[in-house]
Enzyme design. Structure first.
Site, PDB file in Angstrom:
ATOM      1  CB  THR A 125      90.944  66.717  52.636  1.00  0.00           C
ATOM      2  OG1 THR A 125      89.640  66.416  52.149  1.00  0.00           O
ATOM      3  CG2 THR A 125      91.604  65.396  53.012  1.00  0.00           C
ATOM      4  CG  ASP A 126      85.598  67.862  53.360  1.00  0.00           C
ATOM      5  OD1 ASP A 126      86.333  67.257  52.553  1.00  0.00           O
ATOM      6  OD2 ASP A 126      84.498  68.361  53.027  1.00  0.00           O
ATOM      7  CD  GLU A 127      87.640  63.598  49.769  1.00  0.00           C
ATOM      8  OE1 GLU A 127      87.850  62.388  49.580  1.00  0.00           O
ATOM      9  OE2 GLU A 127      87.592  64.428  48.854  1.00  0.00           O
ATOM     10  CE1 TYR A 153      93.670  63.184  48.705  1.00  0.00           C
ATOM     11  CE2 TYR A 153      91.327  63.152  49.230  1.00  0.00           C
ATOM     12  CZ  TYR A 153      92.524  63.849  49.088  1.00  0.00           C
ATOM     13  OH  TYR A 153      92.551  65.202  49.340  1.00  0.00           O
ATOM     14  CE  LYS A 157      95.611  65.665  52.229  1.00  0.00           C
ATOM     15  NZ  LYS A 157      96.769  66.560  51.935  1.00  0.00           N
TER      16      LYS A 157
HETATM   17  P1  NAD Z   1      96.652  68.616  42.734  1.00  0.00           P
HETATM   18  O1  NAD Z   1      96.635  67.144  42.481  1.00  0.00           O
HETATM   19  O2  NAD Z   1      96.074  69.552  41.729  1.00  0.00           O
HETATM   20  O3  NAD Z   1      98.159  69.090  43.009  1.00  0.00           O
HETATM   21  C1  NAD Z   1      99.068  68.348  43.745  1.00  0.00           C
HETATM   22  C2  NAD Z   1     100.472  68.864  43.424  1.00  0.00           C
HETATM   23  O4  NAD Z   1     101.417  68.121  44.225  1.00  0.00           O
HETATM   24  C3  NAD Z   1     100.890  68.674  41.964  1.00  0.00           C
HETATM   25  O5  NAD Z   1     101.455  69.864  41.449  1.00  0.00           O
HETATM   26  C4  NAD Z   1     101.936  67.555  42.030  1.00  0.00           C
HETATM   27  O6  NAD Z   1     102.934  67.639  41.000  1.00  0.00           O
HETATM   28  C5  NAD Z   1     102.521  67.770  43.411  1.00  0.00           C
HETATM   29  N1  NAD Z   1     103.146  66.557  43.959  1.00  0.00           N
HETATM   30  C6  NAD Z   1     102.635  65.305  43.965  1.00  0.00           C
HETATM   31  N2  NAD Z   1     103.496  64.446  44.537  1.00  0.00           N
HETATM   32  C7  NAD Z   1     104.574  65.193  44.926  1.00  0.00           C
HETATM   33  C8  NAD Z   1     105.785  64.880  45.601  1.00  0.00           C
HETATM   34  N3  NAD Z   1     106.068  63.621  45.982  1.00  0.00           N
HETATM   35  N4  NAD Z   1     106.672  65.877  45.855  1.00  0.00           N
HETATM   36  C9  NAD Z   1     106.396  67.167  45.451  1.00  0.00           C
HETATM   37  N5  NAD Z   1     105.266  67.504  44.805  1.00  0.00           N
HETATM   38  C10 NAD Z   1     104.364  66.526  44.546  1.00  0.00           C
HETATM   39  O7  NAD Z   1      95.928  68.781  44.149  1.00  0.00           O
HETATM   40  P2  NAD Z   1      95.025  69.961  44.711  1.00  0.00           P
HETATM   41  O8  NAD Z   1      93.620  69.683  44.359  1.00  0.00           O
HETATM   42  O9  NAD Z   1      95.646  71.249  44.379  1.00  0.00           O
HETATM   43  O10 NAD Z   1      95.176  69.692  46.278  1.00  0.00           O
HETATM   44  C11 NAD Z   1      96.237  70.291  47.011  1.00  0.00           C
HETATM   45  C12 NAD Z   1      96.147  69.844  48.457  1.00  0.00           C
HETATM   46  O11 NAD Z   1      94.877  70.232  48.999  1.00  0.00           O
HETATM   47  C13 NAD Z   1      96.235  68.331  48.636  1.00  0.00           C
HETATM   48  O12 NAD Z   1      97.006  68.079  49.787  1.00  0.00           O
HETATM   49  C14 NAD Z   1      94.793  67.905  48.829  1.00  0.00           C
HETATM   50  O13 NAD Z   1      94.712  66.734  49.608  1.00  0.00           O
HETATM   51  C15 NAD Z   1      94.221  69.111  49.563  1.00  0.00           C
HETATM   52  N6  NAD Z   1      92.771  69.350  49.397  1.00  0.00           N
HETATM   53  C16 NAD Z   1      92.230  69.381  48.146  1.00  0.00           C
HETATM   54  C17 NAD Z   1      90.872  69.672  48.006  1.00  0.00           C
HETATM   55  C18 NAD Z   1      90.260  69.765  46.630  1.00  0.00           C
HETATM   56  O14 NAD Z   1      89.036  69.951  46.528  1.00  0.00           O
HETATM   57  N7  NAD Z   1      91.018  69.700  45.542  1.00  0.00           N
HETATM   58  C19 NAD Z   1      90.083  69.918  49.128  1.00  0.00           C
HETATM   59  C20 NAD Z   1      90.677  69.869  50.404  1.00  0.00           C
HETATM   60  C21 NAD Z   1      92.030  69.596  50.513  1.00  0.00           C
HETATM   61  P1  TYD Z   2      85.919  64.576  42.738  1.00  0.00           P
HETATM   62  O1  TYD Z   2      86.018  65.851  41.972  1.00  0.00           O
HETATM   63  O2  TYD Z   2      86.730  63.410  42.312  1.00  0.00           O
HETATM   64  O3  TYD Z   2      86.192  64.948  44.270  1.00  0.00           O
HETATM   65  P2  TYD Z   2      86.015  64.024  45.620  1.00  0.00           P
HETATM   66  O4  TYD Z   2      85.742  62.642  45.237  1.00  0.00           O
HETATM   67  O5  TYD Z   2      87.339  64.185  46.278  1.00  0.00           O
HETATM   68  O6  TYD Z   2      84.889  64.673  46.370  1.00  0.00           O
HETATM   69  O7  TYD Z   2      84.395  64.110  42.739  1.00  0.00           O
HETATM   70  C1  TYD Z   2      83.356  64.944  43.249  1.00  0.00           C
HETATM   71  C2  TYD Z   2      82.071  64.156  43.194  1.00  0.00           C
HETATM   72  O8  TYD Z   2      81.732  63.915  41.814  1.00  0.00           O
HETATM   73  C3  TYD Z   2      82.167  62.772  43.834  1.00  0.00           C
HETATM   74  O9  TYD Z   2      80.924  62.479  44.491  1.00  0.00           O
HETATM   75  C4  TYD Z   2      82.361  61.831  42.669  1.00  0.00           C
HETATM   76  C5  TYD Z   2      81.619  62.514  41.545  1.00  0.00           C
HETATM   77  N1  TYD Z   2      82.149  62.279  40.181  1.00  0.00           N
HETATM   78  C6  TYD Z   2      81.297  61.835  39.158  1.00  0.00           C
HETATM   79  O10 TYD Z   2      80.091  61.617  39.372  1.00  0.00           O
HETATM   80  N2  TYD Z   2      81.829  61.632  37.920  1.00  0.00           N
HETATM   81  C7  TYD Z   2      83.149  61.852  37.644  1.00  0.00           C
HETATM   82  O11 TYD Z   2      83.581  61.627  36.491  1.00  0.00           O
HETATM   83  C8  TYD Z   2      84.006  62.327  38.694  1.00  0.00           C
HETATM   84  C9  TYD Z   2      85.457  62.574  38.452  1.00  0.00           C
HETATM   85  C10 TYD Z   2      83.451  62.540  39.948  1.00  0.00           C
END
Ligand code: NAD
Ligand code: TYD
Length: 341
Positions: A125-127, A153, A157
């Site tokens: 992730t970019d985080e 988090y 990561k």
């Molecule tokens: P999500 O939370 O929707 O899904 C995570 C999945 O992993 C779930 O289905 C969960 O059941 C499974 N899981 C959790 N613990 C597990 C374990 N111990 N063994 C097997 N499965 C397990 O997450 P997401 O938003 O789909 O993100 C997916 C990946 O992409 C993550 O690695 C996250 O860090 C990365 N990512 C997410 C974003 C975003 O904006 N959501 C951006 C960049 C990177």
């Molecule tokens: P989020 O979807 O949790 O993603 P991330 O923190 O990984 O970027 O949050 C996106 C942005 O929205 C973040 O700046 C936090 C803000 N946020 C709120 O203002 N209210 C909320 O209830 C949530 C969940 C997030």
């Protein structure tokens, strides 16, 4: 190719499985997911029954289970999406983030080494780069930006990301890493900003905006994340990191107002609440490397991607209402109860 996708019952992994199962009928896609609170098999309904798709329930941090699975299945490629993914939860309970994100990833890497996997792709992730100041719009994250995390988090990561690169350097494991910006699109768990705000606005509930709502996120449609990972796995260079993003920076207030506007709901629903601890100010990706080296281009801008996403949550209320009511957890029992332990 036999491809293990971990975390495929989550938001991005689920979208990725839809994409891969339909695009590559000759490949075998195995979805390994623990089905934690955010794993939802209802997301996989459209691919259930397809010949090239299979689901296995299990924990990526369970070493004996993972080694048995790799021995039996002989995967060619592993793509690791599985993670604890919510910043707010990591502030409440960091330990599970270490277990899944760090120990889980190193367990998969060890198994990949032991069983000669041809490519291990870590979805990072970019985080991991921390944040950028709000008053320097000229600054972007490049692959060379130092890792400098803020939350439990992002720290977990970053650790997984660095372990993946260390396995390349130390053991020659054929890895790639992608660092993507915030995703939006169908099937996102309604605790994240966009689906949370859509579901609450539809119910005329208050929308909790942290602080002033001036924090900036760089939004990418999940479809574009899927095409980028597919490309990196097939054409990316081992040992390399690729940033993924499309220059779609928006403040949280802009995002929330866009949603309210699209739904015809009043801005009076917005409620400013106590800020998140350690809240990152701005994320912004420079995607030059993946564009130049691999020819990747996103299909969507925020303007073209968000209306269809909002419509999806309006048209698929059962999907997120089952989550809010807890019913989605029954789906596993119904579909797999008698077939799996
Ligand atoms: P999500 O939370 O929707 O899904 C995570 C999945 O992993 C779930 O289905 C969960 O059941 C499974 N899981 C959790 N613990 C597990 C374990 N111990 N063994 C097997 N499965 C397990 O997450 P997401 O938003 O789909 O993100 C997916 C990946 O992409 C993550 O690695 C996250 O860090 C990365 N990512 C997410 C974003 C975003 O904006 N959501 C951006 C960049 C990177
Ligand atoms: P989020 O979807 O949790 O993603 P991330 O923190 O990984 O970027 O949050 C996106 C942005 O929205 C973040 O700046 C936090 C803000 N946020 C709120 O203002 N209210 C909320 O209830 C949530 C969940 C997030």
């Amino acid at each position: 190719m036999k491809i293990l996708v971990t975390g495929g019952a989550g938001f991005i992994g689920g979208n990725f499985i839809h994409y891969m199962v339909n695009k590559y009928p000759e490949d075998e896609i195995v979805n390994l997911d623990l089905l934690t609170y955010c794993g939802n098999l209802e997301t996989l309904k459209p691919v259930e029954g397809k010949k090239n798709y299979r689901f296995i329930r299990g924990d990526i941090a369970d070493r004996p289970f993972i080694f048995d699975l790799f021995e039996k299945e002989k995967f060619d490629v592993v793509i690791n999406f599985a993670a604890e993914s919510h910043v707010d939860r990591s502030i409440e309970d960091p330990a599970i983030f270490v277990k899944t994100n760090v120990l889980g990833t190193t367990t998969l890497l060890d198994a990949a080494n032991a069983y000669g996997v041809k490519r291990f792709h870590q979805v990072s992730t970019d985080e991991v780069y921390g944040d950028l100041p709000l008053d320097r719009p000229d600054l972007f994250f490049t692959e060379d930006t130092p890792i400098h995390t803020s939350s439990p988090y992002s720290s977990a990561k970053a650790s997984a990301d660095l372990f993946t690169l260390a396995y390349f350097r130390t053991f020659g494991t054929p890895v790639t890493v992608s660092r993507c910006s915030n995703n939006y699109g169908p099937y996102q768990f309604p605790e994240k900003l966009i689906p949370l705000m859509i579901s609450r606005a539809l119910a005329d509930q208050k929308l909790p905006v942290y602080g002033e709502g001036l924090n900036v996120r760089d939004w990418l449609h999940v479809y574009d994340h899927c095409t980028a990972i597919d490309l990196i796995v097939r054409e990316g260079k081992v040992g390399e990191v690729y940033n993924i993003g499309g220059h779609n920076e928006r403040t949280n207030m802009e995002v929330v107002k866009t949603i309210l506007n699209a739904l015809g709901k009043p801005e009076s629903l917005i409620e400013h609440v106590t800020d998140r601890k350690g809240h990152d100010r701005r994320y912004a990706i420079d995607p030059t490397k993946i564009e130049k080296e691999l020819g990747w281009k996103p299909v969507y801008t925020f303007e073209t991607g968000i209306p269809g996403t909002i419509r999806w949550y309006v048209d698929n209320q059962d999907w997120w209402k089952h989550i809010l009511s807890g019913e989605y957890k029954d789906y596993f029992k119904k579909m797999y109860g008698n077939r799996l332990k």
